[in-house]
Design a protein around this motif. Sequence first.
Motif, mmCIF file in Angstrom:
data_model
loop_
_atom_site.group_PDB
_atom_site.id
_atom_site.type_symbol
_atom_site.label_atom_id
_atom_site.label_comp_id
_atom_site.label_asym_id
_atom_site.label_seq_id
_atom_site.Cartn_x
_atom_site.Cartn_y
_atom_site.Cartn_z
ATOM 1 N N ARG A 72 -4.112 -30.877 -52.476
ATOM 2 C CA ARG A 72 -3.420 -29.603 -52.578
ATOM 3 C C ARG A 72 -3.952 -28.791 -53.751
ATOM 4 N N LEU A 73 -3.670 -27.479 -53.734
ATOM 5 C CA LEU A 73 -4.250 -26.578 -54.731
ATOM 6 C C LEU A 73 -3.949 -27.012 -56.157
ATOM 7 N N GLU A 74 -2.709 -27.437 -56.431
ATOM 8 C CA GLU A 74 -2.326 -27.804 -57.794
ATOM 9 C C GLU A 74 -2.394 -29.308 -58.036
ATOM 10 N N GLU A 75 -2.815 -30.059 -57.035
ATOM 11 C CA GLU A 75 -2.897 -31.513 -57.158
ATOM 12 C C GLU A 75 -4.150 -31.900 -57.933
ATOM 13 N N LEU A 76 -4.059 -32.940 -58.744
ATOM 14 C CA LEU A 76 -5.173 -33.380 -59.576
ATOM 15 C C LEU A 76 -5.775 -34.676 -59.049
ATOM 16 N N THR A 77 -7.079 -34.836 -59.276
ATOM 17 C CA THR A 77 -7.749 -36.078 -58.911
ATOM 18 C C THR A 77 -8.735 -36.451 -60.003
ATOM 19 N N ASP A 78 -8.931 -37.738 -60.211
ATOM 20 C CA ASP A 78 -9.769 -38.231 -61.297
ATOM 21 C C ASP A 78 -11.186 -38.477 -60.783
ATOM 22 N N VAL A 79 -12.128 -37.582 -61.105
ATOM 23 C CA VAL A 79 -13.503 -37.734 -60.637
ATOM 24 C C VAL A 79 -14.308 -38.642 -61.552
ATOM 25 N N ALA A 80 -13.711 -39.086 -62.660
ATOM 26 C CA ALA A 80 -14.417 -39.986 -63.579
ATOM 27 C C ALA A 80 -14.171 -41.449 -63.231
ATOM 28 N N ALA A 81 -13.275 -41.707 -62.283
ATOM 29 C CA ALA A 81 -12.877 -43.094 -62.002
ATOM 30 C C ALA A 81 -13.906 -43.840 -61.174
ATOM 31 N N ARG A 82 -14.671 -43.121 -60.329
ATOM 32 C CA ARG A 82 -15.631 -43.783 -59.446
ATOM 33 C C ARG A 82 -16.993 -43.117 -59.625
ATOM 34 N N GLY A 83 -17.840 -43.253 -58.610
ATOM 35 C CA GLY A 83 -19.150 -42.622 -58.649
ATOM 36 C C GLY A 83 -19.057 -41.150 -58.300
ATOM 37 N N ILE A 84 -20.120 -40.601 -57.707
ATOM 38 C CA ILE A 84 -20.127 -39.185 -57.342
ATOM 39 C C ILE A 84 -19.062 -38.942 -56.282
ATOM 40 N N GLU A 85 -18.093 -38.090 -56.624
ATOM 41 C CA GLU A 85 -17.012 -37.779 -55.685
ATOM 42 C C GLU A 85 -17.470 -36.717 -54.691
ATOM 43 N N ARG A 86 -16.972 -36.830 -53.465
ATOM 44 C CA ARG A 86 -17.340 -35.882 -52.413
ATOM 45 C C ARG A 86 -16.101 -35.143 -51.927
ATOM 46 N N PHE A 87 -16.277 -33.823 -51.716
ATOM 47 C CA PHE A 87 -15.198 -32.978 -51.233
ATOM 48 C C PHE A 87 -15.726 -32.094 -50.107
ATOM 49 N N ILE A 88 -14.817 -31.725 -49.205
ATOM 50 C CA ILE A 88 -15.123 -30.751 -48.156
ATOM 51 C C ILE A 88 -14.142 -29.597 -48.323
ATOM 52 N N VAL A 89 -14.679 -28.396 -48.461
ATOM 53 C CA VAL A 89 -13.860 -27.194 -48.627
ATOM 54 C C VAL A 89 -14.033 -26.346 -47.375
ATOM 55 N N VAL A 90 -12.963 -26.168 -46.615
ATOM 56 C CA VAL A 90 -13.039 -25.430 -45.355
ATOM 57 C C VAL A 90 -11.934 -24.387 -45.297
ATOM 58 N N GLU A 91 -12.211 -23.335 -44.569
ATOM 59 C CA GLU A 91 -11.209 -22.294 -44.349
ATOM 60 C C GLU A 91 -10.450 -22.632 -43.073
ATOM 61 N N SER A 92 -9.143 -22.764 -43.183
ATOM 62 C CA SER A 92 -8.346 -23.176 -42.031
ATOM 63 C C SER A 92 -6.941 -22.606 -42.138
ATOM 64 N N ASP A 93 -6.446 -22.090 -41.031
ATOM 65 C CA ASP A 93 -5.087 -21.548 -41.017
ATOM 66 C C ASP A 93 -4.264 -22.149 -39.881
ATOM 67 N N ARG A 94 -4.733 -23.275 -39.327
ATOM 68 C CA ARG A 94 -3.998 -23.884 -38.227
ATOM 69 C C ARG A 94 -4.247 -25.381 -38.225
ATOM 70 N N ARG A 104 0.310 -38.948 -30.295
ATOM 71 C CA ARG A 104 -0.133 -37.581 -30.536
ATOM 72 C C ARG A 104 0.051 -37.235 -32.017
ATOM 73 N N LEU A 105 -1.025 -36.772 -32.658
ATOM 74 C CA LEU A 105 -1.017 -36.471 -34.082
ATOM 75 C C LEU A 105 -1.590 -35.087 -34.330
ATOM 76 N N GLU A 106 -1.343 -34.553 -35.542
ATOM 77 C CA GLU A 106 -1.904 -33.271 -35.952
ATOM 78 C C GLU A 106 -2.630 -33.434 -37.280
ATOM 79 N N TRP A 107 -3.680 -32.616 -37.481
ATOM 80 C CA TRP A 107 -4.497 -32.656 -38.688
ATOM 81 C C TRP A 107 -4.818 -31.214 -39.088
ATOM 82 N N PRO A 108 -4.769 -30.846 -40.393
ATOM 83 C CA PRO A 108 -4.901 -29.444 -40.793
ATOM 84 C C PRO A 108 -6.329 -28.937 -40.868
ATOM 85 N N CYS A 109 -7.285 -29.642 -40.275
ATOM 86 C CA CYS A 109 -8.688 -29.247 -40.374
ATOM 87 C C CYS A 109 -9.393 -29.625 -39.087
#
Length: 240
Positions: A72-94, A104-109
């Motif tokens: 989440r936007l204000e959520e924090l994560t520790d990138v120093a705890a492991r190796g190179i951290e990977r993130f995916i940044v996508v534009e999504s409104d549904r 049956r499941l739903e996923w925001p991306c």
Amino acid sequence: MTVLENQVSSPDELRGQKWPVEIAGANLSFNRYVLRDPVPSGLQIIAAAGHRDPTGYIVLQWLPDGALEELRLEELTDVAARGIERFIVVESDRSFRLEVEGLRLEWPCALITAGTVKVLAGRNEESLAVVLERQDHPDQVLDEDDIVDLSAAGVEKFRLKPRPGQIEISVNGKSFMIRRGVHTGLEIKQAAIDAGVVIQLDFVLSLETGVGQTRIIGDRDRVRVKPGQKFLAIADDDNS
């Protein structure tokens, strides 16, 4: 993912250092960025990717177990705890629908990894493989970090099936069996030594990622091993 919900004070020794991360968009082409905060927020990751306005963007962190987890936007994560951290940044409104074993499941991306499919279904056992069911082609057995696009017409359907607990990898050209799943670099070197590979634990380990391309795997870096992966282990010339 280690998530810190409250304000975090970085240790003095972490201040002033640079923390490399890899960020991709919907095309999954990862680029390396450098952060100056070892505990960034989702908002900082979006900004690092070059998006000034975070409206409509979703940050997914690619975890060592193959799952994609929303940050989440204000959520924090520790990138120093492991190796190179990977993130995916996508534009999504549904949200997007999928089905796992009739659930049956739903996923925001639009993008989802096989590891995430298992997590969402509540079945995260290493002994289970995710199978993508297809009508016009043979069903596809997925690795944990294989990504499926949910944006196509219809609802993607998955099922789970047992898979072997041991896989074959090689270090310095010698093949051996290792437990399927996530291992640290140190664990991979120890498994190689146990299998008779002539290396030492202080050797530098790297993973072959392409023709003439390798990625260094630190002792504490976590890697999901896959069948046929090739590693190299060489003496560290700087280690005296």
